[in-house]
Scaffold this motif. Structure first.
Motif, mmCIF file in Angstrom:
data_model
loop_
_atom_site.group_PDB
_atom_site.id
_atom_site.type_symbol
_atom_site.label_atom_id
_atom_site.label_comp_id
_atom_site.label_asym_id
_atom_site.label_seq_id
_atom_site.Cartn_x
_atom_site.Cartn_y
_atom_site.Cartn_z
ATOM 1 N N VAL A 129 0.824 -1.204 0.000
ATOM 2 C CA VAL A 129 0.000 0.000 0.000
ATOM 3 C C VAL A 129 0.858 1.255 0.000
ATOM 4 C CG1 VAL A 129 -1.508 1.398 1.489
ATOM 5 C CG2 VAL A 129 -2.038 -1.011 1.074
ATOM 6 N N THR A 130 0.458 2.210 -0.816
ATOM 7 C CA THR A 130 0.953 3.575 -0.736
ATOM 8 C C THR A 130 -0.211 4.452 -0.322
ATOM 9 O OG1 THR A 130 2.584 3.214 -2.493
ATOM 10 C CG2 THR A 130 1.988 5.496 -1.990
ATOM 11 N N VAL A 131 -0.068 5.159 0.787
ATOM 12 C CA VAL A 131 -1.129 6.034 1.268
ATOM 13 C C VAL A 131 -1.041 7.350 0.514
ATOM 14 C CG1 VAL A 131 -2.144 7.168 3.276
ATOM 15 C CG2 VAL A 131 -1.028 4.938 3.538
ATOM 16 N N LEU A 132 -2.117 7.719 -0.151
ATOM 17 C CA LEU A 132 -2.129 8.921 -0.976
ATOM 18 C C LEU A 132 -2.389 10.160 -0.127
ATOM 19 C CD1 LEU A 132 -4.256 7.523 -3.935
ATOM 20 C CD2 LEU A 132 -1.766 7.642 -3.753
ATOM 21 N N PRO A 133 -1.871 11.300 -0.521
ATOM 22 C CA PRO A 133 -2.133 12.537 0.233
ATOM 23 C C PRO A 133 -3.628 12.857 0.236
ATOM 24 C CG PRO A 133 -0.351 12.833 -1.348
ATOM 25 C CD PRO A 133 -0.975 11.518 -1.672
ATOM 26 N N SER A 134 -4.092 13.358 1.373
ATOM 27 C CA SER A 134 -5.492 13.732 1.487
ATOM 28 C C SER A 134 -5.668 15.207 1.149
ATOM 29 C CB SER A 134 -6.002 13.465 2.907
ATOM 30 O OG SER A 134 -7.345 13.876 3.037
ATOM 31 N N ALA A 135 -6.728 15.508 0.409
ATOM 32 C CA ALA A 135 -6.979 16.885 -0.008
ATOM 33 C C ALA A 135 -7.812 17.657 1.015
ATOM 34 C CB ALA A 135 -7.700 16.898 -1.357
ATOM 35 N N VAL A 136 -8.261 16.973 2.074
ATOM 36 C CA VAL A 136 -9.106 17.634 3.068
ATOM 37 C C VAL A 136 -8.460 17.525 4.443
ATOM 38 C CG1 VAL A 136 -11.219 17.221 1.768
ATOM 39 C CG2 VAL A 136 -10.465 15.524 3.449
ATOM 40 N N SER A 137 -8.952 18.318 5.372
ATOM 41 C CA SER A 137 -8.385 18.337 6.719
ATOM 42 C C SER A 137 -8.747 17.062 7.481
ATOM 43 C CB SER A 137 -8.920 19.552 7.486
ATOM 44 O OG SER A 137 -10.309 19.400 7.732
ATOM 45 N N ALA A 138 -8.020 16.826 8.569
ATOM 46 C CA ALA A 138 -8.311 15.664 9.409
ATOM 47 C C ALA A 138 -9.725 15.741 9.972
ATOM 48 C CB ALA A 138 -7.291 15.581 10.547
ATOM 49 N N ARG A 139 -10.197 16.934 10.263
ATOM 50 C CA ARG A 139 -11.546 17.086 10.803
ATOM 51 C C ARG A 139 -12.597 16.598 9.808
ATOM 52 N NH1 ARG A 139 -13.711 19.579 15.021
ATOM 53 N NH2 ARG A 139 -15.873 20.300 14.920
ATOM 54 N N GLU A 140 -12.357 16.854 8.530
ATOM 55 C CA GLU A 140 -13.309 16.429 7.499
ATOM 56 C C GLU A 140 -13.130 14.967 7.120
ATOM 57 O OE1 GLU A 140 -14.079 19.687 4.359
ATOM 58 O OE2 GLU A 140 -12.030 20.059 5.084
ATOM 59 N N SER A 141 -11.897 14.483 7.173
ATOM 60 C CA SER A 141 -11.618 13.130 6.680
ATOM 61 C C SER A 141 -11.593 12.073 7.768
ATOM 62 C CB SER A 141 -10.270 13.117 5.957
ATOM 63 O OG SER A 141 -9.203 13.328 6.896
ATOM 64 N N ALA A 142 -11.445 12.488 9.033
ATOM 65 C CA ALA A 142 -11.237 11.531 10.138
ATOM 66 C C ALA A 142 -10.048 10.622 9.833
ATOM 67 C CB ALA A 142 -12.499 10.725 10.416
ATOM 68 N N PHE A 143 -9.007 11.194 9.216
ATOM 69 C CA PHE A 143 -7.752 10.520 8.871
ATOM 70 C C PHE A 143 -7.874 9.513 7.736
ATOM 71 C CE2 PHE A 143 -7.427 11.267 13.592
ATOM 72 C CZ PHE A 143 -6.638 12.391 13.505
ATOM 73 N N VAL A 144 -8.997 9.511 7.038
ATOM 74 C CA VAL A 144 -9.158 8.606 5.898
ATOM 75 C C VAL A 144 -8.424 9.167 4.684
ATOM 76 C CG1 VAL A 144 -10.807 7.624 4.252
ATOM 77 C CG2 VAL A 144 -11.347 7.660 6.696
ATOM 78 N N ALA A 145 -7.688 8.295 4.012
ATOM 79 C CA ALA A 145 -6.974 8.676 2.795
ATOM 80 C C ALA A 145 -7.119 7.569 1.763
ATOM 81 C CB ALA A 145 -5.495 8.924 3.097
ATOM 82 N N GLY A 146 -7.015 7.939 0.514
ATOM 83 C CA GLY A 146 -7.031 6.945 -0.549
ATOM 84 C C GLY A 146 -5.765 6.099 -0.533
ATOM 85 N N LEU A 147 -5.868 4.901 -1.074
ATOM 86 C CA LEU A 147 -4.738 3.974 -1.106
ATOM 87 C C LEU A 147 -4.438 3.561 -2.539
ATOM 88 C CD1 LEU A 147 -5.831 1.523 1.761
ATOM 89 C CD2 LEU A 147 -4.539 3.659 1.999
ATOM 90 N N ARG A 148 -3.136 3.463 -2.838
ATOM 91 C CA ARG A 148 -2.711 2.836 -4.085
ATOM 92 C C ARG A 148 -2.170 1.455 -3.715
ATOM 93 N NH1 ARG A 148 1.109 6.144 -5.710
ATOM 94 N NH2 ARG A 148 -0.297 7.491 -6.909
ATOM 95 N N VAL A 149 -2.782 0.427 -4.261
ATOM 96 C CA VAL A 149 -2.432 -0.948 -3.890
ATOM 97 C C VAL A 149 -1.723 -1.625 -5.053
ATOM 98 C CG1 VAL A 149 -3.294 -3.172 -3.094
ATOM 99 C CG2 VAL A 149 -4.438 -1.057 -2.360
ATOM 100 N N ARG A 150 -0.520 -2.099 -4.795
ATOM 101 C CA ARG A 150 0.245 -2.846 -5.802
ATOM 102 C C ARG A 150 0.107 -4.336 -5.501
ATOM 103 N NH1 ARG A 150 5.130 -5.303 -6.183
ATOM 104 N NH2 ARG A 150 5.688 -4.691 -4.043
ATOM 105 N N PRO A 151 -0.539 -5.093 -6.377
ATOM 106 C CA PRO A 151 -0.757 -6.523 -6.105
ATOM 107 C C PRO A 151 0.546 -7.264 -5.827
ATOM 108 C CG PRO A 151 -2.039 -5.806 -8.006
ATOM 109 C CD PRO A 151 -1.102 -4.671 -7.672
ATOM 110 N N VAL A 152 0.484 -8.170 -4.846
ATOM 111 C CA VAL A 152 1.652 -8.968 -4.462
ATOM 112 C C VAL A 152 1.378 -10.454 -4.625
ATOM 113 C CG1 VAL A 152 3.155 -9.635 -2.546
ATOM 114 C CG2 VAL A 152 2.564 -7.236 -2.881
ATOM 115 N N ASP A 153 0.296 -10.949 -4.001
ATOM 116 C CA ASP A 153 -0.022 -12.370 -4.087
ATOM 117 C C ASP A 153 -1.499 -12.578 -3.792
ATOM 118 O OD1 ASP A 153 -0.431 -12.473 -1.230
ATOM 119 O OD2 ASP A 153 1.724 -12.709 -0.947
#
Length: 314
Positions: A129-153
């Motif tokens: 997983v690579t955690v993507l930068p969030s475009a909104v504040s922590a108050r709005e996102s509750a620390f949720v961020a998009g993920l880029r997932v590189r398949p492994v197995d």
């Protein structure tokens, strides 16, 4: 079938509750919201001093119970840190934690925690997983961020149940606190010259919340036992727990907010923070409908065994 947590696990949970209270309690999530990049340093050393990151829940049944008790204590304080996700880490990947993901745009509450993460889907496909930068504040996102997932197995079938169940224990701790806050509020607030707690309608509402909370408490222990026992249906049991606790969370938080009134949505009320930071757990990787669809897809028409698996027919 024994679904009670061992004494050592319960004591570990109590020690974690005290340690988090001493570290700030309700102020932890507020401090993390003001300075999201500091939330790792705010929480991880406190739990590390208790030996939390040395737990091996996949290898030892008692340590699995201790991990569950720790997640519950973290939830009680709305601890702004992915505790369950770290404890669910796989043993065969060089990562610090794992999250269950679904859909074309995976996300998780991993923003501003600089650790190595893995992701797993319901069918066991794993990736880095690579955690993507969030475009909104922590108050709005509750620390949720998009993920880029590189398949492994595709070897993650054994990871999914635990990675679903431990966050449910975190949410259970939030329900513990929400019911407690609602009870405390109606005992001290008065209307028409007497405490709100003396009104029968209020008592009925609190009873409904407590019944739901106790019900999912039992299911959480059962799902944990199912993982310990290595049952083939452990994933079904995990999804059944998630479905039930999401429904209970809707009831408990609705009642708690109703009893608090407008105060429950103000920053001065701990319920406001607890409710807001419960949302990632309730919405990710899927909410109620997605959970139910996943569960029915796995079960077909046979249904889950449930708590009374060892009881004969009547």
């Amino acid at each position: 079938m024994t679904i009670e947590l061992c004494d050592e696990a319960q004591e570990f949970g109590r020690q974690a509750l005290r340690a988090l209270r001493a570290a700030g309690g309700d102020e932890l999530v507020q401090a993390a919201e003001r300075e999201p990049r500091g939330r790792h340093d705010l929480v991880a050393p406190v739990l590390g001093a208790l030996g939390a990151w040395d737990l091996e829940p996949r290898r030892d049944p008692e340590e699995l119970e201790a991990a569950a008790a720790l997640c519950r204590s973290a939830g009680y304080w709305a601890t702004p840190y992915p505790v369950a996700e770290r404890l669910a880490r796989p043993v065969d990947m060089n990562v610090d934690g794992i999250v269950v993901v679904a859909g074309a745009e995976p996300a998780a509450a991993l923003a501003d925690v600089d650790l190595r993460w893995a992701a797993v889907t319901l069918d066991g496909a794993r990736g880095d997983v690579t955690v993507l930068p969030s475009a909104v504040s922590a108050r709005e996102s509750a620390f949720v961020a998009g993920l880029r997932v590189r398949p492994v197995d595709t070897d993650g079938a054994a990871d999914v149940a635990l990675a679903l169940v431990l966050p449910c224990w975190t949410l259970l701790g939030m329900l513990d606190r929400a019911v407690e806050l609602a009870r405390e509020h109606v005992l001290v607030r008065e209307q028409f010259g007497k405490p709100l707690a003396e009104f029968q309608s209020v008592q009925f509402q609190l009873t409904d919340a407590e019944v739901d909370r106790r019900g999912v408490d039992m299911l959480a222990r059962y799902a944990l036992w199912s993982i310990q026992a290595g049952r083939d249906d452990a994933l079904v049991d995990a999804l059944a727990l998630r479905s039930a606790i999401l429904e209970a969370a809707d009831t408990v938080f609705r009642i708690a907010h109703q009893l608090h009134g407008a105060l429950g949505f103000c920053d001065e009320a701990p319920l406001s923070w607890l409710s807001r930071y419960s949302l990632p757990l309730r919405r990710l990787p899927f909410a109620q409908i997605g959970t139910d669809e996943a569960m029915t897809g796995l079960m077909g028409r046979r249904g889950p065994a449930g708590l009374f698996i060892d009881i004969g027919g009547v």
